[in-house]
Design an enzyme around this catalytic site. Structure first.
Site, PDB file in Angstrom:
ATOM      1  N   GLU A  60     163.856  -3.956  13.639  1.00 24.31           N
ATOM      2  CA  GLU A  60     163.298  -2.556  13.501  1.00 24.31           C
ATOM      3  C   GLU A  60     164.251  -1.641  13.169  1.00 24.31           C
ATOM      4  O   GLU A  60     163.608  -0.554  12.473  1.00 24.31           O
ATOM      5  CB  GLU A  60     162.553  -2.198  14.808  1.00 24.31           C
ATOM      6  CG  GLU A  60     161.452  -3.204  15.243  1.00 24.31           C
ATOM      7  CD  GLU A  60     161.931  -4.430  15.787  1.00 24.31           C
ATOM      8  OE1 GLU A  60     163.263  -4.654  15.885  1.00 24.31           O
ATOM      9  OE2 GLU A  60     161.001  -5.565  16.192  1.00 24.31           O
ATOM     10  N   GLN A  82     153.812  -3.289  16.345  1.00 18.93           N
ATOM     11  CA  GLN A  82     152.986  -3.675  17.388  1.00 18.93           C
ATOM     12  C   GLN A  82     152.916  -3.117  18.720  1.00 18.93           C
ATOM     13  O   GLN A  82     152.292  -2.898  19.438  1.00 18.93           O
ATOM     14  CB  GLN A  82     153.250  -5.219  17.482  1.00 18.93           C
ATOM     15  CG  GLN A  82     153.259  -6.046  16.084  1.00 18.93           C
ATOM     16  CD  GLN A  82     152.033  -6.879  15.864  1.00 18.93           C
ATOM     17  OE1 GLN A  82     151.203  -7.173  17.030  1.00 18.93           O
ATOM     18  NE2 GLN A  82     152.227  -7.872  15.059  1.00 18.93           N
ATOM     19  N   ASP A  85     157.516   0.110  22.078  1.00 16.82           N
ATOM     20  CA  ASP A  85     158.862  -0.294  22.801  1.00 16.82           C
ATOM     21  C   ASP A  85     159.619  -1.029  21.689  1.00 16.82           C
ATOM     22  O   ASP A  85     160.808  -1.123  21.950  1.00 16.82           O
ATOM     23  CB  ASP A  85     158.501  -1.357  23.774  1.00 16.82           C
ATOM     24  CG  ASP A  85     157.253  -1.001  24.788  1.00 16.82           C
ATOM     25  OD1 ASP A  85     157.576  -0.714  26.056  1.00 16.82           O
ATOM     26  OD2 ASP A  85     156.048  -0.872  24.135  1.00 16.82           O
ATOM     27  N   HIS A 129     156.168  -3.330  27.079  1.00 12.18           N
ATOM     28  CA  HIS A 129     154.933  -3.485  26.289  1.00 12.18           C
ATOM     29  C   HIS A 129     154.011  -2.371  26.588  1.00 12.18           C
ATOM     30  O   HIS A 129     152.740  -2.206  25.839  1.00 12.18           O
ATOM     31  CB  HIS A 129     154.202  -4.683  26.298  1.00 12.18           C
ATOM     32  CG  HIS A 129     154.775  -6.012  25.824  1.00 12.18           C
ATOM     33  ND1 HIS A 129     156.281  -6.299  25.881  1.00 12.18           N
ATOM     34  CD2 HIS A 129     154.352  -6.482  24.506  1.00 12.18           C
ATOM     35  CE1 HIS A 129     156.391  -7.359  24.959  1.00 12.18           C
ATOM     36  NE2 HIS A 129     155.291  -7.428  24.099  1.00 12.18           N
TER      37      HIS A 129
END
Ligand SMILES: Cc1ncc(C[n+]2csc(CCOP(=O)(O)OP(=O)(O)O)c2C)c(N)n1
Lengths: 325, 369
Positions: A60, A82, A85, A129
């Site tokens: 990332e 997605q 976090d 998440h």
């Protein structure tokens, strides 16, 4: 205007953006699979090829930095996480580079990078998440932050972001993906810094953000049956923030409740209350209230999760109290 | 060795019990069966009543590495794992009761129901996991640093997948561990996929260990379904790290049989070829070992029955424990996130009154930079 889900509206925005400009590319883990990040990127790779629609490695930090570099030389990348976090590995790229480039180049460089980050909720998403970090990013100068609550806004804000000149973070709440609404077929824009009054009312202003908007509208309906007339303001973008619409509404109702799907302390809710207090403090008839999450990480256990997230009943209670005070 | 060459092997014939301690072999076998049965039992209960309200990454097919770790690491060693936690947790001696209870979000769970499968931790058995990919590998580096500083002969082990090696922080940790010769063993279960994304879509070369070796780290590969080979390699590595010859990296080629998350069959996604799936099914780590054990008279059908019976009753008891356990009570959110006291500060520090503020201190002359 055909009815469209929030997820499909995003998919349509991406498809149209890629049709409109060859500089638009979409990067992110699994963006080129049928399931396509909750359906939002489905079909793109078949249409535009793997060079423009890339399944990025689990990197990332690099993804954001690379998007910055690509934008510097003229691309308009959209990157997809997605979960917000997972984006945390790119904090350096976002804070030290992306948000800063226009400023430190004295306006000579600009970075049209769009970051889509998804917030999870429910069914044991747990602490890694489910974080709602829009306040962090709204705090940062040089980065625009949008939190769409409707399919219409999701499409319009995304297109506006892709073809705008500055970096944008769009924070999407997973619970909204299946909501449907009439969405225009043609590519259109929703400008940043324009809140939308979703329900007119005269007794109390309920400012809501993202996933709190549908709940706020339901709560307002319920309160209407008790003859409490709630005005619901959907902020839509947090940076820039439409303080004008908020203050105008509160000048009329003289009561304020903010529903912000995030931790309470140092939140956007706190900022809204601060700015209303600065301008209209002496006109308020009741203390402003916030509906937020407790200052705690998200529990996995179902009963605790239920307690953690404010529900409609709690919202009704807070707004009722504020309007009667 | 890599996934391509492995697929050409057909049925794997090399697993050997030569020189192996029969007691250890039996332990490995029992561990794998227990882990497999645990996962199967959780899968059977997962959907019907939707009582486990959390995402679970099952590890059926990947039993050999945790089994090997279970016999080579000690209670005082620390194990860090990614989101696919169950095997590693059991390898560290985490009790089945608290594993199951955690899945049900109960107060008696390893993390009191707060974390769930993918963030499971249990400090009392030196186990820590997390769902942010690769993050825990870097924590393991820190634990190894701590052990080294404390002059303890403990080892930190990091368990993760091939996908985790996409992250920069993994390579930073590797470099740092090599620089300081830290007592750490990196164990990469290379199951070829990061969710649906195969290795060749994410890396130019398939073999991660070759790249790792260039960092000055002893790196080796192993067929990750050969539990005996995994055990002997990991034993050598853990002992080497304990003796100060670390760090080590093991790339164990293996395969998960279920969907990335949840128990589903995800063949409809079409991301893995059928021949590949069939190959790995034929090379199940448990049946590979059992075949040899039977040959060597280390296992008979009645013996296996006996073991299974014991495991099944443990599982039944764990379900009962988990289901009967209470949910956490109403949360006091602030207590869950901050400590209420500072015992060491109380012991070492004095309260100090700030008598006056030096209002000129902001004007001190800045340094040369
Ligand atoms: C920083 C971060 N990015 C993305 C994800 C989403 N994600 C969860 S598991 C996974 C794939 C992991 O693959 P691998 O490391 O090979 O382990 P495996 O699941 O195969 O055991 C991804 C991309 C994540 N959890 N954390």
């Amino acid at each position: 205007m055909p009815p469209q889900t929030f997820g499909k509206a995003i998919n349509q925005a991406l498809t149209q953006a890629m049709e409109l400009s060859p500089d638009v590319m979409v990067l992110g883990q699994l963006v080129d699979y049928k399931s396509g990040v909750f359906g939002t990127t489905t079909g793109l790779v078949e249409r535009f090829g793997p060079e423009r629609v890339q399944d990025f490695p689990v990197s990332e930090g690099l993804m954001t930095s690379a998007a910055i570099g690509a934008a510097l030389v003229g691309m308009r990348p959209v990157i997809v996480h997605q979960r917000i976090d997972f984006m945390m590995y790119s904090l350096d790229a976002i804070v030290n580079w992306l948000s800063l480039m226009r400023f430190k180049s004295n306006g000579h460089s600009n970075l049209p990078v769009t970051i889509r980050a998804i917030v999870g909720k429910g069914w044991g998403q747990g602490p890694q998440h489910s974080k709602s970090l829009h306040a962090w990013f709204a705090h940062l100068p040089g980065l625009k932050v949008a939190v769409p609550a409707t399919a219409y806004d999701a499409k319009g804000l995304l297109l506006e972001s892709i073809f705008g000149e500055d970096p944008v973070m769009i924070i999407e709440h997973r619970s909204l993906y299946s909501m449907t609404e009439d969405v225009p077929e043609a590519p259109y824009r929703v400008r940043f810094g324009h809140a939308h009054v979703r329900r007119r009312g005269k007794d109390v202003t309920l400012v809501a953000i993202g996933s709190m908007v549908p709940m706020a509208l339901r709560a307002a309906d319920q309160l209407a049956s008790e003859s409490i007339d709630v005005e619901v303001v959907d902020l839509r973008t947090l940076s820039p923030l439409d303080d004008g619409t908020v203050c105008e509404s509160v000048s009329k109702t003289k009561r304020l409740v903010v529903a912000d799907p995030a931790w309470r302390s140092v939140s956007v809710a706190a900022e809204i209350i601060a700015l209303v207090s600065e301008r209209l403090g002496d006109k308020l008839l009741a203390n402003p209230q916030r509906i937020c999450f407790p200052d705690s990480h998200t529990p996995m256990s179902a009963p605790l999760e239920k307690e953690y997230y404010p529900d409609e009943a709690r919202m009704v209670q807070v707004v009722r109290k504020a309007s009667l005070e | 060795m890599n996934h391509e060459t492995i697929l050409k092997m057909g049925r794997y014939r090399e697993l050997s019990l030569k020189d192996a301690d029969p007691g250890v072999v039996k332990n490995l076998h029992r561990f794998m069966l227990r882990l497999r049965r645990c996962e199967e039992a959780l899968i059977a209960e997962y959907h019907p009543a939707d009582e486990m309200k959390c995402p679970i990454h099952f590890c059926i097919g990947q039993e050999a590495v945790p089994a090997a770790l279970s016999v080579v690491i000690k209670p005082e060693d620390y194990l860090f794992s990614h989101h696919r936690t169950h095997g590693f947790y059991l390898a560290k001696g985490g009790p089945m009761n608290s594993l199951f209870a955690e899945m049900y979000g109960k107060a008696t769970g390893a993390s009191g129901g707060l974390a769930g499968s993918q963030d499971l931790s249990m400090p009392s058995v030196n186990f820590c996991s997390g769902a942010i990919l690769s993050g825990a590998t870097a924590l393991a580096v820190g634990a190894a640093l701590g052990f080294q500083r404390q002059k303890k002969k403990h080892v930190a082990v990091a368990g993760f997948g091939d996908g985790a090696s996409d992250e920069g922080v993994f390579w930073e940790g590797l470099n740092y561990a090599a620089l300081h010769k830290l007592p750490i063993v990196f164990v990469c279960e290379n199951n070829r996929y990061s969710t649906y994304s195969p290795q060749f879509k994410r890396m130019a070369s398939e073999n991660i260990s070759e790249r790792v070796a260039t960092f000055g780290v002893t790196a080796r590969t192993v067929f990750g379904n050969d539990v005996m080979a995994c055990t002997s390699m990991l034993r050598e590595m853990v002992e080497g790290a304990r003796a100060g010859r670390g760090p080590y990296f093991l790339e164990a080629f293996t395969y998960r049989m279920n969907s990335h998350v949840g128990p589903e069959d995800d063949s409809y996604v079409g991301y893995r070829p059928k021949e590949e799936f069939d190959f790995w099914q034929q090379n199940c780590p448990i049946s590979l070992l059992e075949e040899r054990m039977v040959e060597q008279n280390l296992l008979s059908a009645p013996e296996k029955e006996k073991i299974l019976k014991k495991i099944n009753s443990e599982i039944a008891a764990s379900f009962e424990f988990a289901k009967k356990s209470p949910f956490p009570g109403n949360a006091e959110w602030s207590k869950l996130n901050y400590s209420r006291g500072s015992p060491l500060a109380d012991q070492l520090l004095k309260d100090c009154e700030l008598k006056e503020f030096n209002q000129n201190q902001a004007d001190t002359i800045p340094g040369p930079y």
